[in-house]
Design a protein around this motif. Structure first.
Motif, PDB file in Angstrom:
ATOM      1  N   LYS A  70      26.654  42.167  39.051  1.00 15.67           N
ATOM      2  CA  LYS A  70      26.364  41.623  40.596  1.00 15.67           C
ATOM      3  C   LYS A  70      27.464  40.822  40.867  1.00 15.67           C
ATOM      4  O   LYS A  70      27.851  40.391  42.034  1.00 15.67           O
ATOM      5  N   SER A  71      27.267  39.815  39.897  1.00 16.88           N
ATOM      6  CA  SER A  71      28.887  38.177  39.908  1.00 16.88           C
ATOM      7  C   SER A  71      30.038  38.462  39.741  1.00 16.88           C
ATOM      8  O   SER A  71      30.781  38.046  39.050  1.00 16.88           O
ATOM      9  N   ALA A  72      30.158  40.291  39.397  1.00 16.32           N
ATOM     10  CA  ALA A  72      31.315  41.029  38.372  1.00 16.32           C
ATOM     11  C   ALA A  72      32.218  39.879  39.047  1.00 16.32           C
ATOM     12  O   ALA A  72      33.416  39.362  37.859  1.00 16.32           O
ATOM     13  N   ARG A  73      32.978  40.155  40.828  1.00 17.28           N
ATOM     14  CA  ARG A  73      33.922  39.495  41.295  1.00 17.28           C
ATOM     15  C   ARG A  73      34.118  38.037  41.121  1.00 17.28           C
ATOM     16  O   ARG A  73      34.816  37.546  41.021  1.00 17.28           O
ATOM     17  N   PHE A  74      32.896  37.450  40.939  1.00 17.29           N
ATOM     18  CA  PHE A  74      33.295  36.159  41.238  1.00 17.29           C
ATOM     19  C   PHE A  74      33.020  35.197  39.590  1.00 17.29           C
ATOM     20  O   PHE A  74      34.079  34.695  39.575  1.00 17.29           O
ATOM     21  N   ILE A  75      32.762  35.920  38.776  1.00 16.22           N
ATOM     22  CA  ILE A  75      33.085  36.123  37.552  1.00 16.22           C
ATOM     23  C   ILE A  75      34.534  36.152  37.408  1.00 16.22           C
ATOM     24  O   ILE A  75      35.225  35.255  36.844  1.00 16.22           O
ATOM     25  N   GLN A  76      34.762  36.921  37.413  1.00 18.42           N
ATOM     26  CA  GLN A  76      36.714  37.785  37.730  1.00 18.42           C
ATOM     27  C   GLN A  76      37.559  36.215  37.574  1.00 18.42           C
ATOM     28  O   GLN A  76      38.405  35.628  37.917  1.00 18.42           O
ATOM     29  N   GLY A  77      36.806  36.088  39.160  1.00 16.99           N
ATOM     30  CA  GLY A  77      38.030  35.194  39.597  1.00 16.99           C
ATOM     31  C   GLY A  77      38.316  34.236  39.422  1.00 16.99           C
ATOM     32  O   GLY A  77      39.322  33.341  39.067  1.00 16.99           O
ATOM     33  N   ARG A  78      36.322  33.618  39.352  1.00 13.49           N
ATOM     34  CA  ARG A  78      36.487  31.889  38.728  1.00 13.49           C
ATOM     35  C   ARG A  78      37.563  32.349  36.933  1.00 13.49           C
ATOM     36  O   ARG A  78      38.166  31.159  37.098  1.00 13.49           O
ATOM     37  N   PRO A  96      39.831  41.630  26.528  1.00 19.73           N
ATOM     38  CA  PRO A  96      38.607  42.972  27.026  1.00 19.73           C
ATOM     39  C   PRO A  96      37.000  42.555  27.370  1.00 19.73           C
ATOM     40  O   PRO A  96      36.758  41.933  27.528  1.00 19.73           O
ATOM     41  N   VAL A  97      36.721  43.085  28.598  1.00 17.67           N
ATOM     42  CA  VAL A  97      34.941  42.976  28.674  1.00 17.67           C
ATOM     43  C   VAL A  97      34.686  44.650  28.436  1.00 17.67           C
ATOM     44  O   VAL A  97      35.335  45.752  28.795  1.00 17.67           O
ATOM     45  N   THR A  98      33.468  44.165  28.545  1.00 15.69           N
ATOM     46  CA  THR A  98      32.322  45.387  27.497  1.00 15.69           C
ATOM     47  C   THR A  98      31.280  45.750  28.145  1.00 15.69           C
ATOM     48  O   THR A  98      30.402  44.538  28.201  1.00 15.69           O
ATOM     49  N   VAL A  99      30.480  46.840  29.384  1.00 13.06           N
ATOM     50  CA  VAL A  99      29.441  46.088  29.271  1.00 13.06           C
ATOM     51  C   VAL A  99      28.629  47.446  29.670  1.00 13.06           C
ATOM     52  O   VAL A  99      28.855  49.117  28.839  1.00 13.06           O
ATOM     53  N   ILE A 100      27.566  47.031  28.580  1.00 10.85           N
ATOM     54  CA  ILE A 100      26.773  47.835  28.294  1.00 10.85           C
ATOM     55  C   ILE A 100      25.488  48.006  28.793  1.00 10.85           C
ATOM     56  O   ILE A 100      24.664  46.659  29.155  1.00 10.85           O
ATOM     57  N   GLU A 101      25.176  49.338  28.958  1.00  8.93           N
ATOM     58  CA  GLU A 101      24.410  49.671  30.363  1.00  8.93           C
ATOM     59  C   GLU A 101      22.693  50.196  29.544  1.00  8.93           C
ATOM     60  O   GLU A 101      23.452  51.018  28.655  1.00  8.93           O
ATOM     61  N   LEU A 106      33.431  48.776  37.561  1.00 11.76           N
ATOM     62  CA  LEU A 106      31.410  49.017  37.485  1.00 11.76           C
ATOM     63  C   LEU A 106      31.343  49.504  38.806  1.00 11.76           C
ATOM     64  O   LEU A 106      30.246  50.366  38.840  1.00 11.76           O
ATOM     65  N   ALA A 107      32.781  49.398  40.080  1.00  7.27           N
ATOM     66  CA  ALA A 107      31.901  50.416  40.880  1.00  7.27           C
ATOM     67  C   ALA A 107      32.317  51.852  41.166  1.00  7.27           C
ATOM     68  O   ALA A 107      31.195  52.134  41.344  1.00  7.27           O
ATOM     69  N   GLU A 108      33.135  51.968  40.453  1.00  5.61           N
ATOM     70  CA  GLU A 108      32.695  53.268  39.975  1.00  5.61           C
ATOM     71  C   GLU A 108      32.257  54.000  39.146  1.00  5.61           C
ATOM     72  O   GLU A 108      31.782  55.227  39.436  1.00  5.61           O
ATOM     73  N   ALA A 109      32.092  53.067  38.315  1.00  7.54           N
ATOM     74  CA  ALA A 109      30.595  53.642  36.906  1.00  7.54           C
ATOM     75  C   ALA A 109      29.358  53.598  37.698  1.00  7.54           C
ATOM     76  O   ALA A 109      27.813  54.722  37.247  1.00  7.54           O
ATOM     77  N   ASP A 110      28.635  52.611  38.761  1.00  5.56           N
ATOM     78  CA  ASP A 110      28.030  52.563  40.004  1.00  5.56           C
ATOM     79  C   ASP A 110      27.192  53.239  38.105  1.00  5.56           C
ATOM     80  O   ASP A 110      26.232  53.178  38.602  1.00  5.56           O
ATOM     81  N   LEU A 111      26.442  52.088  37.697  1.00  2.00           N
ATOM     82  CA  LEU A 111      25.486  51.328  37.144  1.00  2.00           C
ATOM     83  C   LEU A 111      23.970  51.273  37.382  1.00  2.00           C
ATOM     84  O   LEU A 111      24.989  50.278  38.411  1.00  2.00           O
TER      85      LEU A 111
END
Length: 256
Positions: free
Chosen positions: A179-187, A198-203, A224-229
């Protein structure tokens, strides 16, 4: 490894690991089988709860970031109240209780009540997630340190040393980061991070329904939005799955 039985009126703070029951430690399994009461987190897999003493009472003390949760004070009170009845209590936490598990607050509560306790560590999500993508958290010539970060804290999105994290070669394991992905990206981009990092998200790392999303810092929020984890996920900054990393290196060599 101690084989001392869990004593009545005491609390074992137990790490349930990342979800695969085979990754539960032997000591954790013993505690579950001896428990009268298991107070568990929302993220603890049903397969692991099924390993508890069949006569044990299972109490859900789930918390969810930015969602409905039992308050920490209520959880503390529940643990203390159950132990004071003389029950053998297991406080079961996903992953390792010492990593973003609010362990200290619960230890303070049981200690203040004069209750004996001990901690049984578990495999944390970062270890299971990095194994899932065939990588190491540290690698000679790449990174001599890895940071464990939380995506949000009690005040909202968590702030970190973004300037350091934005440097090439940095690796970070970000818990609760969807939920904080956009905040982290911006910072990170604001502090000079390469958008192609590279960024990897493991659900659901280590579970049968595990999913891996390989992306870049630039594409992270959109992908992330497209994957709908919908399950618990850990985000690795600076790491790609081994196959994807090898393909990228080969592509760069061909272009050279």
């Amino acid at each position: 490894m101690s084989r001392t039985p869990l004593q009545p009126g005491t609390v074992a703070f137990v790490g349930a690991g990342p979800g695969d029951p085979d990754l539960l430690t032997v000591k954790a399994l013993r505690a579950l089988q001896q428990a009268d009461v298991v107070i568990h987190d929302r993220l603890v897999a049903r397969d692991i709860l099924d390993l508890a003493n069949p006569a044990a009472q299972l109490l859900n003390a789930g918390k969810e970031g930015f969602g409905p949760s039992m308050s920490q004070d209520d959880i503390n009170g529940l643990i203390v109240a159950q132990a004071l009845t003389g029950a053998r209590v297991v406080r079961l936490k996903g992953g390792d209780p010492t990593v973003f598990g609010r362990l200290d607050e619960e230890l303070d509560a049981v200690s203040a009540a004069g209750i004996d306790w001990h901690v049984v560590p578990g495999i944390t999500a970062a270890s299971a997630s990095v194994a899932a993508i065939g990588q190491s958290q540290t690698k000679r010539g790449r990174n001599a340190a890895v940071r464990f970060l939380t995506g949000h804290d009690m005040k909202g999105f968590a702030d970190h040393d973004w300037r350091t994290l934005a440097r090439p070669g940095e690796v970070a394991a970000i818990y609760m980061g969807k939920k904080s992905a956009r905040f982290i990206q911006g910072r990170l981009i604001m502090h000079g991070a390469d958008r192609a990092t590279p960024v990897t998200v493991i659900e659901n790392a280590s579970r049968l329904d595990q999913r891996v999303l390989s992306t870049t810092l630039e594409r992270l929020p959109a992908d992330l939005a497209e994957a709908d984890l919908t399950g618990p996920a850990l985000t690795f900054l600076g790491l790609a799955p081994r196959a994807a990393e090898a393909a990228l290196v080969q592509s760069k060599q061909e272009l050279a």
